[in-house]
Write a protein that holds these residues in place. Structure first.
Motif, PDB file in Angstrom:
ATOM      1  N   VAL A 280      83.602  12.928  70.626  1.00 37.85           N
ATOM      2  CA  VAL A 280      82.035  13.422  71.698  1.00 37.85           C
ATOM      3  C   VAL A 280      82.981  13.795  73.020  1.00 37.85           C
ATOM      4  CG1 VAL A 280      80.515  11.861  73.086  1.00 37.85           C
ATOM      5  CG2 VAL A 280      80.251  11.262  70.609  1.00 37.85           C
ATOM      6  N   LEU A 281      84.489  13.171  73.379  1.00 42.06           N
ATOM      7  CA  LEU A 281      85.323  14.201  74.616  1.00 42.06           C
ATOM      8  C   LEU A 281      85.557  15.606  74.291  1.00 42.06           C
ATOM      9  CD1 LEU A 281      86.660  10.822  75.709  1.00 42.06           C
ATOM     10  CD2 LEU A 281      84.767  11.994  77.244  1.00 42.06           C
ATOM     11  N   ARG A 282      85.628  16.114  72.617  1.00 41.66           N
ATOM     12  CA  ARG A 282      85.894  16.802  72.231  1.00 41.66           C
ATOM     13  C   ARG A 282      84.741  18.312  72.553  1.00 41.66           C
ATOM     14  NH1 ARG A 282      89.120  15.100  67.671  1.00 41.66           N
ATOM     15  NH2 ARG A 282      90.924  14.956  67.724  1.00 41.66           N
ATOM     16  N   HIS A 283      84.023  17.293  72.503  1.00 40.54           N
ATOM     17  CA  HIS A 283      82.165  17.714  72.395  1.00 40.54           C
ATOM     18  C   HIS A 283      82.140  18.740  73.823  1.00 40.54           C
ATOM     19  CE1 HIS A 283      78.638  19.679  72.065  1.00 40.54           C
ATOM     20  NE2 HIS A 283      77.997  18.926  73.121  1.00 40.54           N
ATOM     21  N   LEU A 284      82.426  18.314  75.545  1.00 42.17           N
ATOM     22  CA  LEU A 284      83.717  17.890  76.351  1.00 42.17           C
ATOM     23  C   LEU A 284      84.278  18.977  76.873  1.00 42.17           C
ATOM     24  CD1 LEU A 284      81.844  17.488  79.098  1.00 42.17           C
ATOM     25  CD2 LEU A 284      83.966  15.369  79.160  1.00 42.17           C
ATOM     26  N   ASN A 285      85.108  18.792  76.019  1.00 43.90           N
ATOM     27  CA  ASN A 285      86.283  20.126  76.216  1.00 43.90           C
ATOM     28  C   ASN A 285      85.177  21.614  75.621  1.00 43.90           C
ATOM     29  OD1 ASN A 285      88.003  18.332  77.429  1.00 43.90           O
ATOM     30  ND2 ASN A 285      88.897  18.190  75.250  1.00 43.90           N
ATOM     31  N   GLU A 286      83.958  21.871  74.926  1.00 46.30           N
ATOM     32  CA  GLU A 286      84.113  22.316  74.361  1.00 46.30           C
ATOM     33  C   GLU A 286      82.955  23.442  75.661  1.00 46.30           C
ATOM     34  OE1 GLU A 286      82.237  21.968  70.409  1.00 46.30           O
ATOM     35  OE2 GLU A 286      84.123  21.171  69.319  1.00 46.30           O
ATOM     36  N   ALA A 287      82.494  22.627  75.934  1.00 45.79           N
ATOM     37  CA  ALA A 287      81.192  22.896  77.317  1.00 45.79           C
ATOM     38  C   ALA A 287      82.196  23.577  77.938  1.00 45.79           C
ATOM     39  CB  ALA A 287      80.682  20.832  77.317  1.00 45.79           C
ATOM     40  N   LEU A 288      83.094  22.286  78.770  1.00 51.78           N
ATOM     41  CA  LEU A 288      83.965  22.929  80.055  1.00 51.78           C
ATOM     42  C   LEU A 288      84.807  24.638  79.515  1.00 51.78           C
ATOM     43  CD1 LEU A 288      85.910  19.733  81.167  1.00 51.78           C
ATOM     44  CD2 LEU A 288      84.361  20.692  82.185  1.00 51.78           C
ATOM     45  N   ALA A 289      84.638  24.618  78.081  1.00 52.68           N
ATOM     46  CA  ALA A 289      85.952  26.342  77.746  1.00 52.68           C
ATOM     47  C   ALA A 289      83.845  27.064  77.561  1.00 52.68           C
ATOM     48  CB  ALA A 289      85.780  25.925  76.081  1.00 52.68           C
ATOM     49  N   ALA A 290      82.676  26.418  77.728  1.00 50.19           N
ATOM     50  CA  ALA A 290      81.533  27.376  77.627  1.00 50.19           C
ATOM     51  C   ALA A 290      81.255  27.818  79.204  1.00 50.19           C
ATOM     52  CB  ALA A 290      80.195  26.604  77.283  1.00 50.19           C
ATOM     53  N   TRP A 291      81.670  26.875  80.174  1.00 55.93           N
ATOM     54  CA  TRP A 291      81.359  27.161  81.622  1.00 55.93           C
ATOM     55  C   TRP A 291      82.410  28.319  81.650  1.00 55.93           C
ATOM     56  CZ3 TRP A 291      85.315  26.162  84.704  1.00 55.93           C
ATOM     57  CH2 TRP A 291      84.927  26.382  85.806  1.00 55.93           C
ATOM     58  N   ALA A 292      83.871  28.331  81.399  1.00 55.75           N
ATOM     59  CA  ALA A 292      84.354  29.131  81.764  1.00 55.75           C
ATOM     60  C   ALA A 292      84.728  30.468  80.891  1.00 55.75           C
ATOM     61  CB  ALA A 292      85.912  28.596  81.133  1.00 55.75           C
ATOM     62  N   ARG A 293      83.864  30.845  79.743  1.00 52.71           N
ATOM     63  CA  ARG A 293      83.748  31.820  79.152  1.00 52.71           C
ATOM     64  C   ARG A 293      82.065  32.572  80.233  1.00 52.71           C
ATOM     65  NH1 ARG A 293      84.236  29.142  74.627  1.00 52.71           N
ATOM     66  NH2 ARG A 293      81.707  28.650  74.005  1.00 52.71           N
ATOM     67  N   ARG A 294      81.542  30.600  81.202  1.00 49.63           N
ATOM     68  CA  ARG A 294      80.384  32.566  81.564  1.00 49.63           C
ATOM     69  C   ARG A 294      80.839  32.453  82.920  1.00 49.63           C
ATOM     70  NH1 ARG A 294      74.536  31.216  80.764  1.00 49.63           N
ATOM     71  NH2 ARG A 294      73.683  32.867  82.143  1.00 49.63           N
ATOM     72  N   LYS A 295      81.519  31.874  83.340  1.00 43.88           N
ATOM     73  CA  LYS A 295      81.738  31.701  85.223  1.00 43.88           C
ATOM     74  C   LYS A 295      83.273  32.768  84.822  1.00 43.88           C
ATOM     75  CE  LYS A 295      84.200  29.937  88.537  1.00 43.88           C
ATOM     76  NZ  LYS A 295      83.266  29.982  89.683  1.00 43.88           N
ATOM     77  N   TYR A 296      84.421  33.417  83.878  1.00 43.46           N
ATOM     78  CA  TYR A 296      85.041  34.236  84.338  1.00 43.46           C
ATOM     79  C   TYR A 296      85.377  35.627  83.047  1.00 43.46           C
ATOM     80  CZ  TYR A 296      87.247  30.448  86.943  1.00 43.46           C
ATOM     81  OH  TYR A 296      87.418  29.436  88.606  1.00 43.46           O
ATOM     82  N   ARG A 297      84.801  36.470  83.371  1.00 47.33           N
ATOM     83  CA  ARG A 297      84.567  37.458  82.622  1.00 47.33           C
ATOM     84  C   ARG A 297      85.433  37.746  81.350  1.00 47.33           C
ATOM     85  NH1 ARG A 297      81.323  42.571  85.192  1.00 47.33           N
ATOM     86  NH2 ARG A 297      81.982  43.718  82.613  1.00 47.33           N
ATOM     87  N   ARG A 298      87.029  37.699  81.894  1.00 43.59           N
ATOM     88  CA  ARG A 298      88.280  38.005  80.804  1.00 43.59           C
ATOM     89  C   ARG A 298      87.544  36.569  79.852  1.00 43.59           C
ATOM     90  NH1 ARG A 298      90.268  34.748  85.457  1.00 43.59           N
ATOM     91  NH2 ARG A 298      91.724  33.206  84.475  1.00 43.59           N
ATOM     92  N   PHE A 299      86.802  36.275  79.988  1.00 44.74           N
ATOM     93  CA  PHE A 299      86.802  35.078  78.677  1.00 44.74           C
ATOM     94  C   PHE A 299      84.903  35.457  77.807  1.00 44.74           C
ATOM     95  CE2 PHE A 299      89.256  31.931  81.376  1.00 44.74           C
ATOM     96  CZ  PHE A 299      90.734  31.949  80.871  1.00 44.74           C
ATOM     97  N   ARG A 300      84.379  36.042  78.637  1.00 42.84           N
ATOM     98  CA  ARG A 300      83.335  36.133  78.119  1.00 42.84           C
ATOM     99  C   ARG A 300      83.111  36.420  76.763  1.00 42.84           C
ATOM    100  NH1 ARG A 300      78.931  37.179  81.506  1.00 42.84           N
ATOM    101  NH2 ARG A 300      81.054  36.906  82.891  1.00 42.84           N
ATOM    102  N   ARG A 301      83.932  37.024  75.455  1.00 42.09           N
ATOM    103  CA  ARG A 301      83.787  36.375  74.482  1.00 42.09           C
ATOM    104  C   ARG A 301      84.633  36.270  73.590  1.00 42.09           C
ATOM    105  NH1 ARG A 301      80.244  41.313  75.978  1.00 42.09           N
ATOM    106  NH2 ARG A 301      81.788  42.407  75.207  1.00 42.09           N
ATOM    107  N   ARG A 302      85.177  35.204  73.679  1.00 41.29           N
ATOM    108  CA  ARG A 302      86.846  34.710  73.476  1.00 41.29           C
ATOM    109  C   ARG A 302      86.802  33.813  74.254  1.00 41.29           C
ATOM    110  NH1 ARG A 302      91.171  37.058  76.982  1.00 41.29           N
ATOM    111  NH2 ARG A 302      92.148  37.011  75.821  1.00 41.29           N
ATOM    112  N   GLU A 303      86.560  32.884  73.071  1.00 38.59           N
ATOM    113  CA  GLU A 303      86.335  31.242  72.772  1.00 38.59           C
ATOM    114  C   GLU A 303      87.523  30.041  72.636  1.00 38.59           C
ATOM    115  OE1 GLU A 303      84.017  27.700  69.695  1.00 38.59           O
ATOM    116  OE2 GLU A 303      83.402  29.326  69.773  1.00 38.59           O
ATOM    117  N   ARG A 304      88.151  30.741  72.098  1.00 40.58           N
ATOM    118  CA  ARG A 304      89.933  30.273  71.811  1.00 40.58           C
ATOM    119  C   ARG A 304      90.883  31.045  72.960  1.00 40.58           C
ATOM    120  NH1 ARG A 304      93.241  31.944  66.253  1.00 40.58           N
ATOM    121  NH2 ARG A 304      91.283  30.702  65.741  1.00 40.58           N
ATOM    122  N   ALA A 305      90.753  31.772  73.913  1.00 42.86           N
ATOM    123  CA  ALA A 305      91.937  31.720  75.121  1.00 42.86           C
ATOM    124  C   ALA A 305      90.793  31.083  76.027  1.00 42.86           C
ATOM    125  CB  ALA A 305      91.470  33.806  75.665  1.00 42.86           C
TER     126      ALA A 305
END
Length: 110
Positions: free
Chosen positions: A56-81
């Motif tokens: 479940v906490l890994r799911h939280l990490n994925e949610a944080l990564a989605a936050w980063a993709r939405r906030k920073y343009r350089r991660f827009r379509r780069r899930e692994r990055a």
């Protein structure tokens, strides 16, 4: 942690809507918001069935990564990055998030 409790916890993480409504906040602000709740989950659920709690906490990490993709343009379509970026921050500052302190960190690539 039962399957029903895990589902409820993931739903709670989704209801925080970090990627869509909290993208004007800094990572430290998110940590201040999330940490007390996550500590409670780890103390309650992580006592007996830790491996399910880690999932479940890994799911939280994925949610944080989605936050980063939405906030920073350089991660827009780069899930692994975005996950690697979080992993590098976790390596640098392990105490930022409560679940990072317990060892549930995102992958840190090069």
């Amino acid at each position: 942690m039962s399957t029903k409790a895990a589902k409820t916890t993931r739903t709670t993480i989704r209801e925080w809507r970090m990627a869509s409504t909290r993208n004007n906040q800094r990572l430290e602000d998110l940590a201040r918001f999330v940490n007390p709740i996550v500590r409670g989950w780890m103390n309650y659920y992580g006592r007996f069935y830790r491996s399910k709690c880690v999932q479940v906490l890994r799911h939280l990490n994925e949610a944080l990564a989605a936050w980063a993709r939405r906030k920073y343009r350089r991660f827009r379509r780069r899930e692994r990055a975005s996950l690697y970026w979080l992993g590098r921050i976790a390596r640098r500052d392990r105490t930022l998030f409560a679940h990072w302190q317990e060892g549930v960190v995102p992958e840190a690539g090069s």
